[in-house]
Design a protein around this motif. Sequence first.
Motif, PDB file in Angstrom:
ATOM      1  N   LEU A   1       8.523   5.419 -10.457  1.00 21.83           N
ATOM      2  CA  LEU A   1       7.214   5.837 -10.951  1.00 21.83           C
ATOM      3  C   LEU A   1       6.233   4.677 -11.050  1.00 21.83           C
ATOM      4  O   LEU A   1       5.023   4.889 -11.101  1.00 21.83           O
ATOM      5  CB  LEU A   1       7.363   6.502 -12.322  1.00 21.83           C
ATOM      6  CG  LEU A   1       8.235   7.757 -12.367  1.00 21.83           C
ATOM      7  CD1 LEU A   1       8.299   8.290 -13.789  1.00 21.83           C
ATOM      8  CD2 LEU A   1       7.701   8.825 -11.428  1.00 21.83           C
ATOM      9  N   LEU A   2       6.749   3.462 -11.104  1.00 20.66           N
ATOM     10  CA  LEU A   2       5.896   2.291 -11.257  1.00 20.66           C
ATOM     11  C   LEU A   2       5.604   1.602  -9.930  1.00 20.66           C
ATOM     12  O   LEU A   2       5.139   0.469  -9.903  1.00 20.66           O
ATOM     13  CB  LEU A   2       6.555   1.300 -12.231  1.00 20.66           C
ATOM     14  CG  LEU A   2       6.812   1.857 -13.645  1.00 20.66           C
ATOM     15  CD1 LEU A   2       7.526   0.824 -14.502  1.00 20.66           C
ATOM     16  CD2 LEU A   2       5.515   2.308 -14.304  1.00 20.66           C
ATOM     17  N   ASP A   3       5.885   2.281  -8.826  1.00 21.85           N
ATOM     18  CA  ASP A   3       5.623   1.722  -7.501  1.00 21.85           C
ATOM     19  C   ASP A   3       4.163   1.995  -7.131  1.00 21.85           C
ATOM     20  O   ASP A   3       3.839   2.942  -6.415  1.00 21.85           O
ATOM     21  CB  ASP A   3       6.569   2.354  -6.473  1.00 21.85           C
ATOM     22  CG  ASP A   3       6.479   1.687  -5.114  1.00 21.85           C
ATOM     23  OD1 ASP A   3       5.625   0.791  -4.953  1.00 21.85           O
ATOM     24  OD2 ASP A   3       7.249   2.060  -4.220  1.00 21.85           O
ATOM     25  N   PHE A   4       3.245   1.157  -7.630  1.00 20.90           N
ATOM     26  CA  PHE A   4       1.812   1.401  -7.453  1.00 20.90           C
ATOM     27  C   PHE A   4       1.371   1.250  -6.001  1.00 20.90           C
ATOM     28  O   PHE A   4       0.416   1.889  -5.576  1.00 20.90           O
ATOM     29  CB  PHE A   4       1.011   0.461  -8.356  1.00 20.90           C
ATOM     30  CG  PHE A   4       1.224   0.708  -9.815  1.00 20.90           C
ATOM     31  CD1 PHE A   4       0.757   1.871 -10.404  1.00 20.90           C
ATOM     32  CD2 PHE A   4       1.912  -0.203 -10.599  1.00 20.90           C
ATOM     33  CE1 PHE A   4       0.948   2.116 -11.752  1.00 20.90           C
ATOM     34  CE2 PHE A   4       2.110   0.035 -11.953  1.00 20.90           C
ATOM     35  CZ  PHE A   4       1.634   1.190 -12.534  1.00 20.90           C
TER      36      PHE A   4
ATOM     37  N   VAL B   1       0.769   5.757   8.498  1.00 22.57           N
ATOM     38  CA  VAL B   1       1.555   4.614   8.983  1.00 22.57           C
ATOM     39  C   VAL B   1       0.775   3.323   8.768  1.00 22.57           C
ATOM     40  O   VAL B   1       1.307   2.318   8.272  1.00 22.57           O
ATOM     41  CB  VAL B   1       1.911   4.779  10.478  1.00 22.57           C
ATOM     42  CG1 VAL B   1       2.510   3.480  11.025  1.00 22.57           C
ATOM     43  CG2 VAL B   1       2.909   5.916  10.667  1.00 22.57           C
ATOM     44  N   ALA B   2      -0.513   3.346   9.115  1.00 24.19           N
ATOM     45  CA  ALA B   2      -1.352   2.161   8.952  1.00 24.19           C
ATOM     46  C   ALA B   2      -1.462   1.755   7.489  1.00 24.19           C
ATOM     47  O   ALA B   2      -1.372   0.567   7.140  1.00 24.19           O
ATOM     48  CB  ALA B   2      -2.739   2.421   9.539  1.00 24.19           C
ATOM     49  N   ALA B   3      -1.639   2.740   6.585  1.00 24.00           N
ATOM     50  CA  ALA B   3      -1.743   2.447   5.152  1.00 24.00           C
ATOM     51  C   ALA B   3      -0.446   1.834   4.633  1.00 24.00           C
ATOM     52  O   ALA B   3      -0.474   0.885   3.836  1.00 24.00           O
ATOM     53  CB  ALA B   3      -2.076   3.723   4.386  1.00 24.00           C
ATOM     54  N   ALA B   4       0.696   2.353   5.091  1.00 22.89           N
ATOM     55  CA  ALA B   4       1.981   1.821   4.655  1.00 22.89           C
ATOM     56  C   ALA B   4       2.180   0.392   5.146  1.00 22.89           C
ATOM     57  O   ALA B   4       2.693  -0.472   4.417  1.00 22.89           O
ATOM     58  CB  ALA B   4       3.113   2.719   5.161  1.00 22.89           C
ATOM     59  N   LEU B   5       1.765   0.114   6.379  1.00 19.08           N
ATOM     60  CA  LEU B   5       1.912  -1.234   6.921  1.00 19.08           C
ATOM     61  C   LEU B   5       1.003  -2.230   6.201  1.00 19.08           C
ATOM     62  O   LEU B   5       1.419  -3.346   5.873  1.00 19.08           O
ATOM     63  CB  LEU B   5       1.595  -1.225   8.419  1.00 19.08           C
ATOM     64  CG  LEU B   5       2.607  -0.500   9.316  1.00 19.08           C
ATOM     65  CD1 LEU B   5       2.109  -0.468  10.755  1.00 19.08           C
ATOM     66  CD2 LEU B   5       3.976  -1.180   9.245  1.00 19.08           C
ATOM     67  N   ILE B   6      -0.237  -1.818   5.930  1.00 25.12           N
ATOM     68  CA  ILE B   6      -1.193  -2.708   5.272  1.00 25.12           C
ATOM     69  C   ILE B   6      -0.706  -3.100   3.884  1.00 25.12           C
ATOM     70  O   ILE B   6      -0.827  -4.259   3.460  1.00 25.12           O
ATOM     71  CB  ILE B   6      -2.574  -2.037   5.192  1.00 25.12           C
ATOM     72  CG1 ILE B   6      -3.182  -1.923   6.598  1.00 25.12           C
ATOM     73  CG2 ILE B   6      -3.511  -2.835   4.276  1.00 25.12           C
ATOM     74  CD1 ILE B   6      -4.458  -1.104   6.632  1.00 25.12           C
ATOM     75  N   LEU B   7      -0.129  -2.137   3.155  1.00 27.11           N
ATOM     76  CA  LEU B   7       0.311  -2.392   1.783  1.00 27.11           C
ATOM     77  C   LEU B   7       1.796  -2.740   1.696  1.00 27.11           C
ATOM     78  O   LEU B   7       2.351  -2.817   0.603  1.00 27.11           O
ATOM     79  CB  LEU B   7       0.009  -1.175   0.908  1.00 27.11           C
ATOM     80  CG  LEU B   7      -1.483  -0.906   0.695  1.00 27.11           C
ATOM     81  CD1 LEU B   7      -1.698   0.422  -0.012  1.00 27.11           C
ATOM     82  CD2 LEU B   7      -2.120  -2.029  -0.104  1.00 27.11           C
ATOM     83  N   SER B   8       2.440  -2.923   2.862  1.00 25.24           N
ATOM     84  CA  SER B   8       3.859  -3.301   2.922  1.00 25.24           C
ATOM     85  C   SER B   8       4.748  -2.308   2.177  1.00 25.24           C
ATOM     86  O   SER B   8       5.692  -2.692   1.469  1.00 25.24           O
ATOM     87  CB  SER B   8       4.058  -4.712   2.348  1.00 25.24           C
ATOM     88  OG  SER B   8       3.345  -5.668   3.102  1.00 25.24           O
TER      89      SER B   8
ATOM     90  N   ALA C   1      -1.131   3.551  -1.240  1.00 26.99           N
ATOM     91  CA  ALA C   1      -1.002   3.859   0.189  1.00 26.99           C
ATOM     92  C   ALA C   1      -1.164   5.355   0.436  1.00 26.99           C
ATOM     93  O   ALA C   1      -1.811   5.771   1.409  1.00 26.99           O
ATOM     94  CB  ALA C   1       0.356   3.383   0.708  1.00 26.99           C
ATOM     95  N   THR C   2      -0.597   6.164  -0.458  1.00 29.70           N
ATOM     96  CA  THR C   2      -0.747   7.613  -0.332  1.00 29.70           C
ATOM     97  C   THR C   2      -2.208   8.019  -0.475  1.00 29.70           C
ATOM     98  O   THR C   2      -2.708   8.856   0.288  1.00 29.70           O
ATOM     99  CB  THR C   2       0.096   8.330  -1.402  1.00 29.70           C
ATOM    100  OG1 THR C   2       1.471   7.972  -1.232  1.00 29.70           O
ATOM    101  CG2 THR C   2      -0.047   9.839  -1.290  1.00 29.70           C
ATOM    102  N   PHE C   3      -2.898   7.430  -1.437  1.00 28.92           N
ATOM    103  CA  PHE C   3      -4.310   7.730  -1.644  1.00 28.92           C
ATOM    104  C   PHE C   3      -5.117   7.397  -0.389  1.00 28.92           C
ATOM    105  O   PHE C   3      -5.965   8.192   0.047  1.00 28.92           O
ATOM    106  CB  PHE C   3      -4.845   6.923  -2.837  1.00 28.92           C
ATOM    107  CG  PHE C   3      -6.301   7.151  -3.118  1.00 28.92           C
ATOM    108  CD1 PHE C   3      -6.701   8.200  -3.938  1.00 28.92           C
ATOM    109  CD2 PHE C   3      -7.277   6.337  -2.560  1.00 28.92           C
ATOM    110  CE1 PHE C   3      -8.046   8.428  -4.197  1.00 28.92           C
ATOM    111  CE2 PHE C   3      -8.618   6.555  -2.813  1.00 28.92           C
ATOM    112  CZ  PHE C   3      -9.009   7.602  -3.628  1.00 28.92           C
TER     113      PHE C   3
END
Length: 313
Positions: free
Chosen positions: A61-64, A242-249, A69-71
Motif C-alpha cells: 500500500l505504501l508503493d507510491f 509501459v512508458a510510465a512504468a519505465l520512467i518511474l522504475s 505510474a498508474t495515474f
Amino acid sequence: MLNRILGPILPVAFVIILGFVAGKRGKLNHSDSLLISRLVLNWIFPALLLVGMASTPRSQLLDFRFVVATFIGIMGMYVLAFAIGWYRYRELKAATLKGFVNGYPDAAFMGIPILQAMFGPGSLYSVLVLNLVASLVMIPLTTMLLAIASGEGSGAKAFVSSISTAVRRPLMWAPAIGILCSLLAIKLPPVVADSFNLLGKATPGVSLFCLGLIMSSVKLKLSGEVWMNMGLKLVLHPALMVAAALILSVKGVYAQQMILLCALPSATIPAMFANEAGAYRSEATTSILISTVLSVVTFSFAIYLIDGGLAAA
C-alpha cells in the motif's frame, strides 16, 4: 505459452457470450442489466475489494511510485484522447467523452477474473489502484466538464459534488476500510471475512455475464472515429503505461498487471455517461463493443509480450 494466453481469456469470452445470448433471446433485458450492474458495483465488488485489501501487506500500500505510474498511465490516456477529440470536434462534450472512453479500461468486469486467473487474489491491489484513480479523478473531472458543456452551473461545484458522491459509494469506502485494516494490522473476524469473501467471489462471473447482456442491446455503427478509438485504447494505452512504468522504475508483477489492465477494452460506464449527455452515444457504445471483441486478440498479444519480458521484473 498458448495455455497461459488462452487459459484466462476463453472462460471470460464464454461467460460474456452466455450473457449476450440471454439478451438476444429475450431471457433478460436492458432493465435487468442495470439491476445486475448495481448489484455488482454496490454490493459484491465492494465486498471483494474490502476483504482483498484487508489481507494486502502494508508494504504494498505504501508503493507510491506504482500509484503515480498508474495515474500517469490512466489520466495521460484520458488527456491525450481528449485533446484529439477537441481537435476533431471543437466541442467539449464529444472531446470529454472520447477521453473517458479511451482512458477508462474495464478493470471491474474483465480485469478481476483475468488477473485472478493469472496472478491470484493479490492482483486485486492493482484493480483497486486503478479504480481509485478513476473514481476520485477521472469520473469527477468528466462530470465537471460535461456540466460546463451543458451550462449547468459552476464547473467547480459539479466537481466537488461528484467527488462527494464518489466517496459515498461502496466502491470507495469499502476498500478504504480494507486499506485501514491493512495499515493498522487489524484482522477481520473470520466470520466477517468469510461472509464478505463468499459474496465477493460472485464478482467475476456475474460481472462478465452482465457485460454480455449489455452488449446484446448495442447497435453497431462502425466509423473512422471508432477505429481511431481502437488504436488509442488497445494499442497506445498499454504502451503509455509501459512508458510510465519505465520512467518511474516500477517493475515486477504489479507493473505487469497494470499494463495488462490498460490493454483491456473500454469500460461500459462511459456509454452510460454518453447516453445521459446526449452526445457521442453511437461512437461510445460501438467503441466499447468492438474493443471488447478485438481485445481477445490484442490482449492475448499483450500477455505474450509480458511473458516475453517486456515488463519483466
